[in-house]
Design an enzyme around this catalytic site. Sequence first.
Site, mmCIF file in Angstrom:
data_model
loop_
_atom_site.group_PDB
_atom_site.id
_atom_site.type_symbol
_atom_site.label_atom_id
_atom_site.label_comp_id
_atom_site.label_asym_id
_atom_site.label_seq_id
_atom_site.Cartn_x
_atom_site.Cartn_y
_atom_site.Cartn_z
ATOM 1 N N ASP A 204 -3.974 -0.858 3.118
ATOM 2 C CA ASP A 204 -3.822 0.140 4.182
ATOM 3 C C ASP A 204 -5.186 0.620 4.684
ATOM 4 O O ASP A 204 -5.514 1.808 4.639
ATOM 5 C CB ASP A 204 -2.965 1.318 3.712
ATOM 6 C CG ASP A 204 -1.471 0.993 3.740
ATOM 7 O OD1 ASP A 204 -1.134 -0.189 3.889
ATOM 8 O OD2 ASP A 204 -0.657 1.923 3.595
ATOM 9 N N HIS B 280 -0.579 3.732 -1.707
ATOM 10 C CA HIS B 280 0.661 3.735 -0.931
ATOM 11 C C HIS B 280 1.281 5.110 -0.691
ATOM 12 O O HIS B 280 2.080 5.263 0.214
ATOM 13 C CB HIS B 280 1.660 2.815 -1.651
ATOM 14 C CG HIS B 280 2.848 2.380 -0.845
ATOM 15 N ND1 HIS B 280 2.786 2.068 0.485
ATOM 16 C CD2 HIS B 280 4.152 2.181 -1.204
ATOM 17 C CE1 HIS B 280 3.986 1.682 0.905
ATOM 18 N NE2 HIS B 280 4.822 1.758 -0.101
ATOM 19 N N ASP C 85 -5.684 4.057 0.013
ATOM 20 C CA ASP C 85 -5.545 3.959 1.463
ATOM 21 C C ASP C 85 -6.720 4.622 2.193
ATOM 22 O O ASP C 85 -7.163 5.708 1.813
ATOM 23 C CB ASP C 85 -4.257 4.638 1.917
ATOM 24 C CG ASP C 85 -3.016 4.071 1.235
ATOM 25 O OD1 ASP C 85 -3.083 3.781 0.026
ATOM 26 O OD2 ASP C 85 -1.983 3.954 1.907
ATOM 27 N N HIS D 178 -6.772 4.102 6.019
ATOM 28 C CA HIS D 178 -6.041 4.406 7.254
ATOM 29 C C HIS D 178 -6.941 4.828 8.420
ATOM 30 O O HIS D 178 -6.721 5.852 9.061
ATOM 31 C CB HIS D 178 -4.983 5.479 6.998
ATOM 32 C CG HIS D 178 -3.703 4.937 6.442
ATOM 33 N ND1 HIS D 178 -2.923 4.029 7.132
ATOM 34 C CD2 HIS D 178 -3.076 5.161 5.259
ATOM 35 C CE1 HIS D 178 -1.858 3.729 6.394
ATOM 36 N NE2 HIS D 178 -1.936 4.385 5.250
ATOM 37 N N ASN E 284 0.933 -2.512 2.880
ATOM 38 C CA ASN E 284 2.075 -2.707 3.773
ATOM 39 C C ASN E 284 1.693 -2.532 5.243
ATOM 40 O O ASN E 284 2.392 -3.010 6.140
ATOM 41 C CB ASN E 284 3.214 -1.743 3.411
ATOM 42 C CG ASN E 284 2.854 -0.290 3.613
ATOM 43 O OD1 ASN E 284 1.912 0.214 2.994
ATOM 44 N ND2 ASN E 284 3.593 0.406 4.460
ATOM 45 N N HIS E 285 0.550 -1.881 5.519
ATOM 46 C CA HIS E 285 0.109 -1.722 6.906
ATOM 47 C C HIS E 285 -0.714 -2.906 7.402
ATOM 48 O O HIS E 285 -1.079 -2.931 8.578
ATOM 49 C CB HIS E 285 -0.684 -0.435 7.075
ATOM 50 C CG HIS E 285 0.184 0.749 7.334
ATOM 51 N ND1 HIS E 285 0.472 1.206 8.596
ATOM 52 C CD2 HIS E 285 0.874 1.556 6.478
ATOM 53 C CE1 HIS E 285 1.278 2.256 8.513
ATOM 54 N NE2 HIS E 285 1.526 2.490 7.249
ATOM 55 N N ARG F 52 11.961 4.238 1.360
ATOM 56 C CA ARG F 52 11.354 3.621 2.538
ATOM 57 C C ARG F 52 12.271 2.607 3.205
ATOM 58 O O ARG F 52 11.984 2.143 4.298
ATOM 59 C CB ARG F 52 10.044 2.933 2.147
ATOM 60 C CG ARG F 52 9.022 3.861 1.495
ATOM 61 C CD ARG F 52 7.800 3.090 1.052
ATOM 62 N NE ARG F 52 6.875 3.890 0.270
ATOM 63 C CZ ARG F 52 5.864 4.604 0.777
ATOM 64 N NH1 ARG F 52 5.678 4.625 2.076
ATOM 65 N NH2 ARG F 52 5.060 5.289 -0.007
ATOM 66 N N ASP G 90 -4.471 1.669 10.836
ATOM 67 C CA ASP G 90 -3.337 2.435 11.366
ATOM 68 C C ASP G 90 -3.517 3.929 11.153
ATOM 69 O O ASP G 90 -4.151 4.372 10.199
ATOM 70 C CB ASP G 90 -2.003 1.986 10.763
ATOM 71 C CG ASP G 90 -1.478 0.703 11.385
ATOM 72 O OD1 ASP G 90 -1.823 0.431 12.551
ATOM 73 O OD2 ASP G 90 -0.728 -0.028 10.705
ATOM 74 N N ARG G 91 -2.924 4.689 12.047
ATOM 75 C CA ARG G 91 -2.906 6.161 12.045
ATOM 76 C C ARG G 91 -4.255 6.751 12.436
ATOM 77 O O ARG G 91 -4.342 7.530 13.354
ATOM 78 C CB ARG G 91 -2.424 6.712 10.702
ATOM 79 C CG ARG G 91 -0.950 6.396 10.407
ATOM 80 C CD ARG G 91 -0.476 7.181 9.195
ATOM 81 N NE ARG G 91 0.908 6.898 8.846
ATOM 82 C CZ ARG G 91 1.957 7.540 9.346
ATOM 83 N NH1 ARG G 91 1.771 8.489 10.224
ATOM 84 N NH2 ARG G 91 3.181 7.239 8.966
ATOM 85 N N HIS H 14 -0.986 -2.592 -4.137
ATOM 86 C CA HIS H 14 -0.845 -1.488 -3.192
ATOM 87 C C HIS H 14 0.416 -0.670 -3.450
ATOM 88 O O HIS H 14 0.374 0.555 -3.480
ATOM 89 C CB HIS H 14 -0.823 -2.011 -1.755
ATOM 90 C CG HIS H 14 -0.664 -0.914 -0.745
ATOM 91 N ND1 HIS H 14 -1.697 -0.057 -0.416
ATOM 92 C CD2 HIS H 14 0.413 -0.501 -0.020
ATOM 93 C CE1 HIS H 14 -1.268 0.827 0.463
ATOM 94 N NE2 HIS H 14 0.000 0.583 0.728
#
Length: 472
Positions: free
Chosen positions: A255, A411, A226, A228, A287-288, A384, A258-259, A336
């Site tokens: 990923d 992940h 990730d 991010h 998943n993002h 999750r 995001d964030r 992922h």
Amino acid sequence: MEVEQNINLDKADKLKEEANEFFKKQNYVKAITLYSNAIECNPTSAVLYANRSFAYLKTECFGYALEDASKAISLDKTYVKAYYRRAASNMALGKAKLALKDYETVFKARPNDKDAKLKFNECSKIVRQQAFERAIAVDSVKKSVSESINIDSMTVEESYHGPHLVNGKVTSEFMQELMDAYRDQKKLHNKYAFQILLDVEELFKSQPSLIDVSIPDSSKFTVCGDIHGQFYDLMNIFKLNGLPSTENPYLFNGDFVDRGSFSVECIFTLFGFKLLYPEHFFMARGNHESQTMNQMYGFEGEVKSKYSKQMAELFTEVYNWLPLCHCLNQRVLVMHGGLFSRDDITLDDIRTTDRNRQPPEDGIMCELLWSDPQPMKGRSPSKRGVGIQFGPDVTARFLERNHLDYVIRSHEVKADGYEEAHDGKCITVFSAPNYWQVSSFLEYRSQVTCVLFTHKTTKVTADTCSGYQKES
């Protein structure tokens, strides 16, 4: 008995205060542990469950967050924050209609709260949009966003001094200029940004859901987890491990956004290298890379702020075409999330999986993006709320059935940036060192973690650049 209860209540309050301090420092894992200890002392506190729900949300344990929020509501039906938490959990799980009920409850309880009104209105728009899309899907085929974009009509102003595509194509010089511009927090021109998205979409469309990668003898192949939206950490990876090239191939394992505050910069850098080295630079969906996650965790808003709503929609379309996983030399599967709720899944099943869609709530695609390993044998419901948790026996059977040596996945945040599980057969690598900015991760923040896959290394090692080197 009453004295013992008071002692427990006092202890619960003390543990809650400690947990709150760790939460403020963004050490959510420690906060969860302390909230759990406090709940053991006082299992009737709606506040404790709601606080732990919030911490679970921060760690993307949406299933646990939903359970805790619901428990808090059952203990105190007037506790507004619990409805907030449950709504956020359902939004993260893609259940906007359920979230809307709770946001409506919050808004009615706090009609003058600007955030409550904003959340309620945003969720209402999403529910209406989903209903509209379902309605038009019955009678017509929705026109793709890419078909509505006319690159030729876009003009590059003379005042623009950023990087230029050469005859509409990415070059190594363009990539260097792009990274330099992003370091200075400058923006890529709208025309070139759209061109990259359209070109990379066509490239991903031509690829299968599972990509087979051949790595020559005595060559290295770097797998990163990730990112991010942490552009400067991405640059640190390239500084320590070298820029992508035909001799220095990479796989970024989902990923990307995001964030972090520089998701746009990260994704255009990665897409640029994908176009420059299509056979030596690989990207897998996380998943993002989905509309729901992007709405919740910042990417959609960042794109709209830096570019436009149309570009945000195009990103969603492009993400739908990202490959789901990669198989290295027919020996190592890289995805992922993780493995599956059934033992009979084969690589051919993955190859034939339709990926051009938003992630479903179950099945192969969902589990590739969302599942996590667990230390105990067997399978468990996911923390999750999506995918599953799978044990070492599940990993062993999958590897044996598909004639593989081990799996690499991402992940999950790991304090060292990577973790070996399931007798070394399941490797997690996470490459966003400032993800939570937790003080206990200080040593890890000075590192960049990735995986060097080679043929002839003899042991597992860690250094400032590589997560590990695995024996063939």
